[in-house]
Design a protein around this motif. Structure first.
Motif, PDB file in Angstrom:
ATOM      1  N   VAL A 114       0.829  -1.200   0.000  1.00 32.09           N
ATOM      2  CA  VAL A 114       0.000   0.000   0.000  1.00 32.09           C
ATOM      3  C   VAL A 114       0.869   1.257   0.000  1.00 32.09           C
ATOM      4  N   ARG A 115       0.330   2.367  -0.526  1.00 32.33           N
ATOM      5  CA  ARG A 115       1.043   3.658  -0.455  1.00 32.33           C
ATOM      6  C   ARG A 115       0.812   4.334   0.882  1.00 32.33           C
ATOM      7  N   LYS A 116      -0.460   4.338   1.350  1.00 30.09           N
ATOM      8  CA  LYS A 116      -0.797   4.974   2.627  1.00 30.09           C
ATOM      9  C   LYS A 116      -1.794   4.083   3.356  1.00 30.09           C
ATOM     10  N   PHE A 117      -1.727   4.064   4.684  1.00 28.10           N
ATOM     11  CA  PHE A 117      -2.742   3.315   5.415  1.00 28.10           C
ATOM     12  C   PHE A 117      -3.107   3.998   6.719  1.00 28.10           C
ATOM     13  N   GLN A 118      -4.324   3.696   7.159  1.00 25.78           N
ATOM     14  CA  GLN A 118      -4.888   4.270   8.371  1.00 25.78           C
ATOM     15  C   GLN A 118      -5.460   3.112   9.166  1.00 25.78           C
ATOM     16  N   VAL A 119      -5.172   3.063  10.470  1.00 20.76           N
ATOM     17  CA  VAL A 119      -5.615   1.950  11.303  1.00 20.76           C
ATOM     18  C   VAL A 119      -6.318   2.491  12.539  1.00 20.76           C
ATOM     19  N   ASP A 136       4.810   0.358  -8.719  1.00 21.86           N
ATOM     20  CA  ASP A 136       4.805  -0.981  -8.109  1.00 21.86           C
ATOM     21  C   ASP A 136       3.403  -1.583  -8.179  1.00 21.86           C
ATOM     22  N   TYR A 137       2.391  -0.769  -7.861  1.00 24.07           N
ATOM     23  CA  TYR A 137       1.001  -1.238  -7.911  1.00 24.07           C
ATOM     24  C   TYR A 137       0.636  -1.685  -9.325  1.00 24.07           C
ATOM     25  N   ASP A 138       0.963  -0.871 -10.320  1.00 24.62           N
ATOM     26  CA  ASP A 138       0.643  -1.214 -11.705  1.00 24.62           C
ATOM     27  C   ASP A 138       1.291  -2.538 -12.111  1.00 24.62           C
ATOM     28  N   LYS A 139       2.506  -2.792 -11.631  1.00 24.43           N
ATOM     29  CA  LYS A 139       3.180  -4.053 -11.922  1.00 24.43           C
ATOM     30  C   LYS A 139       2.456  -5.220 -11.246  1.00 24.43           C
ATOM     31  N   PHE A 140       2.052  -5.033  -9.971  1.00 22.77           N
ATOM     32  CA  PHE A 140       1.299  -6.082  -9.271  1.00 22.77           C
ATOM     33  C   PHE A 140       0.021  -6.415 -10.041  1.00 22.77           C
ATOM     34  N   VAL A 141      -0.690  -5.398 -10.493  1.00 24.26           N
ATOM     35  CA  VAL A 141      -1.947  -5.614 -11.224  1.00 24.26           C
ATOM     36  C   VAL A 141      -1.684  -6.406 -12.498  1.00 24.26           C
ATOM     37  N   SER A 142      -0.660  -6.031 -13.244  1.00 24.29           N
ATOM     38  CA  SER A 142      -0.381  -6.749 -14.492  1.00 24.29           C
ATOM     39  C   SER A 142       0.047  -8.194 -14.231  1.00 24.29           C
ATOM     40  N   ASP A 143       0.674  -8.450 -13.076  1.00 21.64           N
ATOM     41  CA  ASP A 143       1.104  -9.811 -12.734  1.00 21.64           C
ATOM     42  C   ASP A 143      -0.023 -10.671 -12.167  1.00 21.64           C
ATOM     43  N   VAL A 144      -0.971 -10.053 -11.452  1.00 20.09           N
ATOM     44  CA  VAL A 144      -1.966 -10.814 -10.689  1.00 20.09           C
ATOM     45  C   VAL A 144      -3.322 -10.906 -11.378  1.00 20.09           C
TER      46      VAL A 144
END
Length: 163
Positions: A114-119, A136-144
């Motif tokens: 994630v880029r930002k998170f709130q808990v 990085d996110y775009d790469k994950f999407v193309s891989d998954v």
């Protein structure tokens, strides 16, 4: 009433020149795909629109928008989206392009990217957190993601052994 699913934009000053036209999907901010409580889905879901899960999903959920996982919901598999509000249970990998909010009595077991998170207080997290960039996110999407959505790049083919 028929709905136009694509709008055409011209990448040129001359409106009569259609050689540079691009068809883009029209996304209405009020369009939300809803998986109701009592519903069980096994497989892969891909959507341009926001998704709200109040039931149970085993598999991958991909949204170009926001995913909301309600208090009574459970997701086992992978979540990929621009923003995520998680109130329920998640087991698996999470990929969020922008902001992930963990709320109420949410529980996460798995790897979170994630880029930002709130808990909020009361949330349970077991796993790892990795801070990522949009690239990085775009790469994950193309891989998954193996199921394409209108207006996106074609999905990669699924090998016969996985079908």
């Amino acid at each position: 009433m028929a709905k136009d699913w694509f709008k055409t934009t011209i990448n040129n000053q001359n409106d009569n020149d259609m050689s540079n036209r691009i068809d883009e999907p029209i996304v209405d901010v009020n369009d939300v795909s809803h998986i109701s409580a009592g519903t069980i889905i096994k497989g892969e879901i891909s959507s341009l629109n926001d998704i709200r899960v109040d039931g149970s999903v085993e598999g991958k959920i991909y949204s170009k928008g926001k995913i909301v996982v309600g208090e009574s919901a459970s997701v086992t598999g992978s979540l990929l989206c621009t923003n995520l509000d998680l109130w329920g249970k998640m087991e698996g990998d999470v990929y969020v392009k922008d902001t992930m909010s963990l709320k109420g009595a949410a529980s996460v077991n798995g790897n979170t990217n994630v880029r930002k998170f709130q808990v909020e207080m009361g949330v349970q997290v077991n796993g790892t957190f990795h801070m990522i960039s949009e690239a990085d996110y775009d790469k994950f999407v193309s891989d998954v993601v193996t199921t394409g959505v209108p207006g996106s790049k074609p999905a990669k083919p699924v090998p016969a052994a996985e079908k």
